[in-house]
Write a protein that holds these residues in place. Structure first.
Motif, PDB file in Angstrom:
ATOM      1  N   PHE A  76       0.851  -1.188   0.000  1.00 38.44           N
ATOM      2  CA  PHE A  76       0.000   0.000   0.000  1.00 38.44           C
ATOM      3  C   PHE A  76       0.887   1.240   0.000  1.00 38.44           C
ATOM      4  O   PHE A  76       2.075   1.184   0.325  1.00 38.44           O
ATOM      5  CB  PHE A  76      -0.915   0.011   1.227  1.00 38.44           C
ATOM      6  CG  PHE A  76      -2.081  -0.930   1.142  1.00 38.44           C
ATOM      7  CD1 PHE A  76      -3.360  -0.456   0.952  1.00 38.44           C
ATOM      8  CD2 PHE A  76      -1.898  -2.302   1.258  1.00 38.44           C
ATOM      9  CE1 PHE A  76      -4.442  -1.313   0.873  1.00 38.44           C
ATOM     10  CE2 PHE A  76      -2.963  -3.179   1.186  1.00 38.44           C
ATOM     11  CZ  PHE A  76      -4.251  -2.679   0.983  1.00 38.44           C
ATOM     12  N   GLN A 114      -5.463   3.742   5.927  1.00 38.10           N
ATOM     13  CA  GLN A 114      -4.800   3.771   4.628  1.00 38.10           C
ATOM     14  C   GLN A 114      -5.610   4.610   3.666  1.00 38.10           C
ATOM     15  O   GLN A 114      -6.758   4.956   3.944  1.00 38.10           O
ATOM     16  CB  GLN A 114      -4.562   2.351   4.096  1.00 38.10           C
ATOM     17  CG  GLN A 114      -5.774   1.450   4.090  1.00 38.10           C
ATOM     18  CD  GLN A 114      -6.778   1.808   3.037  1.00 38.10           C
ATOM     19  OE1 GLN A 114      -6.427   1.963   1.882  1.00 38.10           O
ATOM     20  NE2 GLN A 114      -8.031   1.968   3.411  1.00 38.10           N
ATOM     21  N   VAL A 139      -2.300  -0.010  -6.622  1.00 39.10           N
ATOM     22  CA  VAL A 139      -2.611  -0.982  -5.571  1.00 39.10           C
ATOM     23  C   VAL A 139      -3.688  -1.942  -6.052  1.00 39.10           C
ATOM     24  O   VAL A 139      -3.605  -3.156  -5.836  1.00 39.10           O
ATOM     25  CB  VAL A 139      -3.046  -0.261  -4.278  1.00 39.10           C
ATOM     26  CG1 VAL A 139      -3.450  -1.276  -3.209  1.00 39.10           C
ATOM     27  CG2 VAL A 139      -1.925   0.630  -3.761  1.00 39.10           C
TER      28      VAL A 139
END
Length: 342
Positions: A76, A114, A139
């Motif tokens: 990430f 995130q 991602v």
């Protein structure tokens, strides 16, 4: 669409190692050192035709997380530092009285930690669905991330329901890869590749049930969480499935094959009761255990230079001759015939 495999894996295609270490490589860390520390030959081709043991794979994931101080191993754009998953699991545990409340709190915590993912929770009265919507294309392009997130969510929710919750369906937003059949091991349910979004489906009625865990068991669960990347979720009424999954989990975790009494205790019944349950399913503890040990023996013979004596000890035999007799009974061949040739 695929149907689930009944067996827990003893080996993992090495291509999953390659995918798991993508973030580590991109950050310039020494992947060879991590492989060696996990007991994996750094010269092993990381493709679908080569394999590592489930134990080696779990060990590698732990070491990669520790090396980067990132529980998503650099996959990430922002780190999930050590302890992040524990915080999310605790939020789920205390998030409300029902399983769907717990899942909602887990997703809210994940969204705060995130920037690459906006997880969605939908309930149409028939199914509760977790849908992965990515904000970062790079991602979203990593199949490993999709599997990682869905796997950990399913396993956490199953744990909150004391292992009884199963997913009705898993959708993956990428085409089925060459090693796609292995996904049947880590997602033993209706499995669909090439979906618009990766998603995890549960029965809505089941998700209205209560959380059945408390904080006293959380530490033990977190210790085993990495293994959830490898060992199938089993929420089955069949005792054979539960025995198979338990034996594989404990072998991966401890390197030992548990006996009847240990397994019965873990499944909260007596040894005699477990034997009766298995007999009704036309199975036996010994046959399930021997099937797993046979597969492990074949894997070790074909992927290492382990001696027959050492392998006999790994499998819990009292001596080499006993192992050789058992192996010939299992396969029809002596161990040497299946050994890898240089």
């Amino acid at each position: 669409m695929s149907t689930p495999s009944p067996d827990a894996p003893v080996a993992v295609p090495a291509v999953f190692v390659h995918e798991a270490l993508a973030g580590v490589r991109e950050q310039g860390h020494d992947t060879a050192a991590l492989l060696v520390a996990a007991g994996i030959d750094p010269d092993l081709p990381l493709d679908r035709d080569h394999h590592v043991s489930a134990t080696q794979y779990a060990r590698l994931l732990r070491r990669a997380m520790a090396a980067l101080n990132d529980e998503t191993m650099g996959l990430f754009s922002r780190k999930l530092r050590g302890g992040s998953f524990a915080l999310m699991a605790s939020a789920a545990l205390h998030g409300g009285g029902t399983l769907v409340d717990a899942l909602d709190q887990f997703l809210r915590s994940l969204g705060l930690m995130q920037d690459d993912l906006v997880p969605m929770l939908e309930d149409d009265g028939r199914h509760v669905r977790v849908i992965l919507r990515f904000a970062t294309a790079s991602v979203a392009a990593r199949p490993f991330v999709h599997g990682l997130l869905l796997r950990l969510m399913w396993r956490l929710m199953s744990w909150l329901d004391t292992g009884k919750l199963r997913a009705e369906r898993v959708e993956l937003a990428f085409a089925k890869p060459a090693h796609g059949d292995f996904y049947l091991n880590i997602f033993p349910t209706e499995l669909v590749f090439g979906a618009a979004h990766s998603a995890l489906w549960f029965q809505s009625a089941r998700m209205q049930g209560p959380v059945r865990r408390d904080t006293s068991a959380l530490a033990d669960y977190l210790q085993k969480a990495v293994l959830d990347m490898v060992i199938p979720v089993v929420a089955s009424a069949r005792y054979g499935d539960r025995v198979r999954a338990h034996l594989q989990l404990e072998h991966t975790r401890l390197g030992q094959w548990q006996d009847l009494e240990q397994t019965a205790s873990a499944l909260h019944c007596s040894a005699s009761s477990l034997q009766r349950h298995l007999a009704r399913e036309q199975a036996s503890f010994q046959s399930i255990r021997d099937h797993l040990r046979r597969d492990w023996a074949i894997y070790r013979l074909q992927t290492s230079v382990v001696t027959t004596l050492a392998l006999a000890q790994e499998l819990g035999f009292s001596d080499e001759a006993s192992f050789q007799r058992a192996f010939k009974r299992w396969t029809g061949h002596p161990p040497g015939k299946l050994r890898r040739r240089p």
